[in-house]
Design a protein around this motif. Structure first.
Motif, PDB file in Angstrom:
ATOM      1  N   GLY A 159       0.799  -1.220   0.000  1.00  0.00           N
ATOM      2  CA  GLY A 159       0.000   0.000   0.000  1.00  0.00           C
ATOM      3  C   GLY A 159       0.826   1.262   0.000  1.00  0.00           C
ATOM      4  O   GLY A 159       0.458   2.270   0.618  1.00  0.00           O
ATOM      5  N   LEU A 160       1.965   1.224  -0.702  1.00  0.00           N
ATOM      6  CA  LEU A 160       2.872   2.362  -0.768  1.00  0.00           C
ATOM      7  C   LEU A 160       2.767   3.046  -2.129  1.00  0.00           C
ATOM      8  O   LEU A 160       2.148   2.534  -3.059  1.00  0.00           O
ATOM      9  N   ARG A 161       3.427   4.168  -2.240  1.00  0.00           N
ATOM     10  CA  ARG A 161       3.463   4.876  -3.508  1.00  0.00           C
ATOM     11  C   ARG A 161       4.686   4.421  -4.301  1.00  0.00           C
ATOM     12  O   ARG A 161       5.803   4.445  -3.791  1.00  0.00           O
ATOM     13  N   PRO A 162       4.506   3.968  -5.558  1.00  0.00           N
ATOM     14  CA  PRO A 162       5.674   3.659  -6.391  1.00  0.00           C
ATOM     15  C   PRO A 162       6.347   4.953  -6.836  1.00  0.00           C
ATOM     16  O   PRO A 162       5.670   5.890  -7.268  1.00  0.00           O
ATOM     17  N   MET A 163       7.667   4.998  -6.726  1.00  0.00           N
ATOM     18  CA  MET A 163       8.405   6.240  -6.969  1.00  0.00           C
ATOM     19  C   MET A 163       9.489   6.030  -8.027  1.00  0.00           C
ATOM     20  O   MET A 163      10.150   4.993  -8.063  1.00  0.00           O
ATOM     21  N   GLY A 164       9.688   7.049  -8.853  1.00  0.00           N
ATOM     22  CA  GLY A 164      10.779   7.003  -9.823  1.00  0.00           C
ATOM     23  C   GLY A 164      10.417   7.736 -11.095  1.00  0.00           C
ATOM     24  O   GLY A 164       9.236   7.944 -11.388  1.00  0.00           O
ATOM     25  N   THR A 165      11.443   8.147 -11.849  1.00  0.00           N
ATOM     26  CA  THR A 165      11.181   8.839 -13.111  1.00  0.00           C
ATOM     27  C   THR A 165      11.990   8.263 -14.258  1.00  0.00           C
ATOM     28  O   THR A 165      11.474   7.527 -15.082  1.00  0.00           O
ATOM     29  N   VAL A 166      13.295   8.531 -14.280  1.00  0.00           N
ATOM     30  CA  VAL A 166      14.070   8.197 -15.473  1.00  0.00           C
ATOM     31  C   VAL A 166      15.460   7.699 -15.083  1.00  0.00           C
ATOM     32  O   VAL A 166      15.975   8.027 -14.015  1.00  0.00           O
ATOM     33  N   ALA A 167      16.068   6.900 -15.970  1.00  0.00           N
ATOM     34  CA  ALA A 167      17.421   6.378 -15.761  1.00  0.00           C
ATOM     35  C   ALA A 167      18.338   6.853 -16.877  1.00  0.00           C
ATOM     36  O   ALA A 167      17.894   7.395 -17.897  1.00  0.00           O
ATOM     37  N   HIS A 168      19.642   6.634 -16.700  1.00  0.00           N
ATOM     38  CA  HIS A 168      20.625   7.016 -17.713  1.00  0.00           C
ATOM     39  C   HIS A 168      20.310   6.401 -19.074  1.00  0.00           C
ATOM     40  O   HIS A 168      20.598   6.989 -20.114  1.00  0.00           O
ATOM     41  N   GLU A 169      19.732   5.213 -19.044  1.00  0.00           N
ATOM     42  CA  GLU A 169      19.428   4.495 -20.282  1.00  0.00           C
ATOM     43  C   GLU A 169      18.654   5.356 -21.275  1.00  0.00           C
ATOM     44  O   GLU A 169      18.897   5.301 -22.490  1.00  0.00           O
ATOM     45  N   TRP A 170      17.704   6.142 -20.785  1.00  0.00           N
ATOM     46  CA  TRP A 170      16.866   6.966 -21.654  1.00  0.00           C
ATOM     47  C   TRP A 170      17.710   7.987 -22.425  1.00  0.00           C
ATOM     48  O   TRP A 170      17.591   8.142 -23.636  1.00  0.00           O
ATOM     49  N   ILE A 171      18.575   8.667 -21.712  1.00  0.00           N
ATOM     50  CA  ILE A 171      19.400   9.711 -22.334  1.00  0.00           C
ATOM     51  C   ILE A 171      20.482   9.084 -23.205  1.00  0.00           C
ATOM     52  O   ILE A 171      20.751   9.558 -24.317  1.00  0.00           O
ATOM     53  N   MET A 172      21.096   8.001 -22.725  1.00  0.00           N
ATOM     54  CA  MET A 172      22.086   7.277 -23.530  1.00  0.00           C
ATOM     55  C   MET A 172      21.470   6.785 -24.832  1.00  0.00           C
ATOM     56  O   MET A 172      22.072   6.909 -25.911  1.00  0.00           O
ATOM     57  N   GLY A 173      20.259   6.229 -24.723  1.00  0.00           N
ATOM     58  CA  GLY A 173      19.598   5.670 -25.897  1.00  0.00           C
ATOM     59  C   GLY A 173      19.268   6.726 -26.932  1.00  0.00           C
ATOM     60  O   GLY A 173      19.501   6.535 -28.135  1.00  0.00           O
ATOM     61  N   ILE A 174      18.737   7.854 -26.479  1.00  0.00           N
ATOM     62  CA  ILE A 174      18.383   8.921 -27.414  1.00  0.00           C
ATOM     63  C   ILE A 174      19.632   9.492 -28.077  1.00  0.00           C
ATOM     64  O   ILE A 174      19.639   9.796 -29.278  1.00  0.00           O
ATOM     65  N   ALA A 175      20.711   9.629 -27.319  1.00  0.00           N
ATOM     66  CA  ALA A 175      21.963  10.103 -27.909  1.00  0.00           C
ATOM     67  C   ALA A 175      22.448   9.149 -28.990  1.00  0.00           C
ATOM     68  O   ALA A 175      22.916   9.574 -30.059  1.00  0.00           O
ATOM     69  N   SER A 176      22.328   7.853 -28.743  1.00  0.00           N
ATOM     70  CA  SER A 176      22.778   6.856 -29.718  1.00  0.00           C
ATOM     71  C   SER A 176      21.860   6.798 -30.938  1.00  0.00           C
ATOM     72  O   SER A 176      22.329   6.705 -32.070  1.00  0.00           O
ATOM     73  N   THR A 226      19.966   9.191 -32.165  1.00  0.00           N
ATOM     74  CA  THR A 226      20.064  10.411 -32.967  1.00  0.00           C
ATOM     75  C   THR A 226      21.494  10.745 -33.368  1.00  0.00           C
ATOM     76  O   THR A 226      21.715  11.542 -34.282  1.00  0.00           O
ATOM     77  N   ASN A 227      22.453  10.134 -32.648  1.00  0.00           N
ATOM     78  CA  ASN A 227      23.879  10.473 -32.797  1.00  0.00           C
ATOM     79  C   ASN A 227      24.101  11.976 -32.592  1.00  0.00           C
ATOM     80  O   ASN A 227      24.985  12.585 -33.198  1.00  0.00           O
ATOM     81  N   ASP A 228      23.295  12.558 -31.714  1.00  0.00           N
ATOM     82  CA  ASP A 228      23.389  13.981 -31.389  1.00  0.00           C
ATOM     83  C   ASP A 228      23.689  14.108 -29.902  1.00  0.00           C
ATOM     84  O   ASP A 228      22.785  14.129 -29.064  1.00  0.00           O
ATOM     85  N   TYR A 229      24.972  14.192 -29.582  1.00  0.00           N
ATOM     86  CA  TYR A 229      25.379  14.241 -28.185  1.00  0.00           C
ATOM     87  C   TYR A 229      25.332  15.650 -27.615  1.00  0.00           C
ATOM     88  O   TYR A 229      25.170  15.833 -26.411  1.00  0.00           O
ATOM     89  N   LEU A 278      32.176  17.216 -26.318  1.00  0.00           N
ATOM     90  CA  LEU A 278      31.500  17.952 -25.249  1.00  0.00           C
ATOM     91  C   LEU A 278      32.457  18.710 -24.340  1.00  0.00           C
ATOM     92  O   LEU A 278      32.014  19.436 -23.439  1.00  0.00           O
ATOM     93  N   GLY A 279      33.763  18.544 -24.554  1.00  0.00           N
ATOM     94  CA  GLY A 279      34.735  19.174 -23.664  1.00  0.00           C
ATOM     95  C   GLY A 279      34.681  18.603 -22.264  1.00  0.00           C
ATOM     96  O   GLY A 279      34.896  19.304 -21.267  1.00  0.00           O
ATOM     97  N   TYR A 280      34.393  17.313 -22.197  1.00  0.00           N
ATOM     98  CA  TYR A 280      34.245  16.629 -20.909  1.00  0.00           C
ATOM     99  C   TYR A 280      35.589  16.528 -20.201  1.00  0.00           C
ATOM    100  O   TYR A 280      36.604  16.171 -20.800  1.00  0.00           O
TER     101      TYR A 280
END
Length: 429
Positions: free
Chosen positions: A224-241, A243-246, A413-415
């Protein structure tokens, strides 16, 4: 329950952000092919043949899972912002895992006499078909290790220990979430931990709202708790790959997220997929307005707090304590107390996602003063749309992916490489 009975009995036995990402992938990238790879950062923790045979059966059993009508109704009540197309996609047994064809489970013998093996796991298929493997597979791998390899432990005091940690968090007015699915010692441990937390919450009803819930959807449903969470690195990594737009990966990821869930349900932004410095260049209005705050998952948390505070208060002129940092990197109660003070000092609200320290905190049975170490294991996106998927975190020990692509993206990106006293990921949980 017999030894060979399936442990994972529901597709809800996963973290909420896997379902939100699943919905977003289905909506925007239904035809994208991906692959994932398993990595054991605690390399000296190896498996025996009995564990491997057990895992083969457990992985295979995941192919029988479906979203039940009861589970879908639960999700519609608790996560109503998932898009209509997603409900249609997962209803009527439309969605299923196919481990026989999507999971390549191999192993390498390191020492035959000592019965030691390394696991080699790859997952391949459509992104929308394979995204839900990660969390339950990691939970099973951890459970296999402590069921068959390291057995010098027991369940004594698990409820009491979780209770004690929760009491300390509540008494110090810290908001927290249980984040422990992926590296739990066992499913039974997960249940015991939540019983301990809820015992503390029940005794301190005036502070019950400080316990925000659990990332595990099934545990949330059961307790009876609230499920919590939004997004993981996978989402951003995947979109970068894909689109190939880093250069615009963070902005693109936020745009797709908002298109999926609307402006009112974006949650916390994840800053460190390509380094927080790079992220903050795009974290401006309207994104900085609608996100509740940011999640800290790598690097020096105090340095991160100061950097985020400067961005919100001095660059964006946000009011004091109007935005929140959700700390989630290898936390325990002591660290949470320390980071809470840093957040308050810097004009930020805070909350804490505590995982392994709740669900895999044990001592050695034969030597009770010695910690029984958890595994540090991950399954990360390896390729998307034929392109390597990489991550450049705020701690170079968490950087992942093809070395050539890492060098390319770093230069683009000048990382700048960064490290701190806890840089060794093999000793962090």
């Amino acid at each position: 329950m017999t030894l060979n009975d399936p442990v994972i009995l529901s597709l809800l036995d996963t973290d909420l952000y896997k379902l939100t990402m699943h919905a977003a992938v289905h909506m925007h990238f239904p035809s994208i092919q991906v692959s994932y790879k398993y990595n054991n950062r605690t390399e000296n923790f190896r498996f025996n043949k009995e564990a491997i045979l057990w895992l083969e059966k457990q992985f295979g059993a995941m192919g029988h899972l479906r979203f039940s009508l009861d589970e879908i109704e639960y999700l519609k009540n608790e996560v109503p912002y998932l898009p209509d197309s997603y409900w249609q996609y997962i209803s009527n047994n439309n969605f299923k895992l196919d481990p026989k064809n999507e999971v390549k489970f191999q192993f390498k013998c390191i020492d035959e006499d000592a019965d030691q093996y390394e696991l080699d796991i790859t997952i391949e298929g459509l992104w929308q078909d394979t995204i839900l493997y990660e969390i339950p597979m990691l939970a099973l791998i951890s459970e296999a290790y402590f069921k068959f390899v390291d057995t010098d432990w027991n369940y004594d005091l698990q409820i009491e220990n979780a209770y004690s940690k929760a009491v300390t968090l509540l008494e110090n007015d810290l908001s927290f979430i249980e984040f422990g699915t992926r590296r739990r010692r066992s499913k039974k441990t997960h249940d015991l931990v939540l019983q301990g937390i809820l015992k503390a919450v029940d005794e301190r009803k005036d502070k019950k709202d400080l316990f925000l819930g659990t990332s595990n959807i099934l545990m949330a449903k059961n307790y009876g708790l609230r499920p919590m969470g939004t997004v993981a690195h996978e989402w951003i990594m995947g979109i970068a790959s894909v689109t190939n737009d880093y250069r615009h990966a963070n902005e693109n990821a936020m745009n797709y997220w908002i298109k999926t869930f609307g402006w009112d349900h974006v949650g916390f932004a994840l800053t460190d997929t390509f380094g927080t410095d790079n992220f903050l260049k795009s974290f401006l209005p309207p994104y900085s307005d609608v996100y509740l705050g940011v999640r800290q998952d790598s690097g020096d948390p105090i340095e991160f707090t100061e950097k985020i505070s400067n961005h919100y208060l001095n660059v964006l002129n946000c009011p004091l304590y109007s935005k929140t940092i959700c700390y989630s990197d290898s936390l325990d109660v002591e660290k949470a107390l320390r980071y809470s003070k840093a957040a308050k000092l810097n004009g930020m609200a805070s909350c804490f996602g505590i995982g392994t320290n709740f669900t895999n905190d044990f001592t050695v049975k034969s030597a009770p003063d010695v910690k029984s170490q958890p595994l540090n294991i991950v399954i990360k996106l390896f390729k998307a749309n034929g392109n390597p998927a990489v991550k450049l975190s705020d701690n170079h020990g968490k950087n992942m992916g093809d070395p050539d692509k890492l060098r390319e993206v770093k230069a683009l990106l000048g990382y700048r490489e960064s490290s701190w006293e806890e840089v060794d990921e093999s000793n962090r949980w």
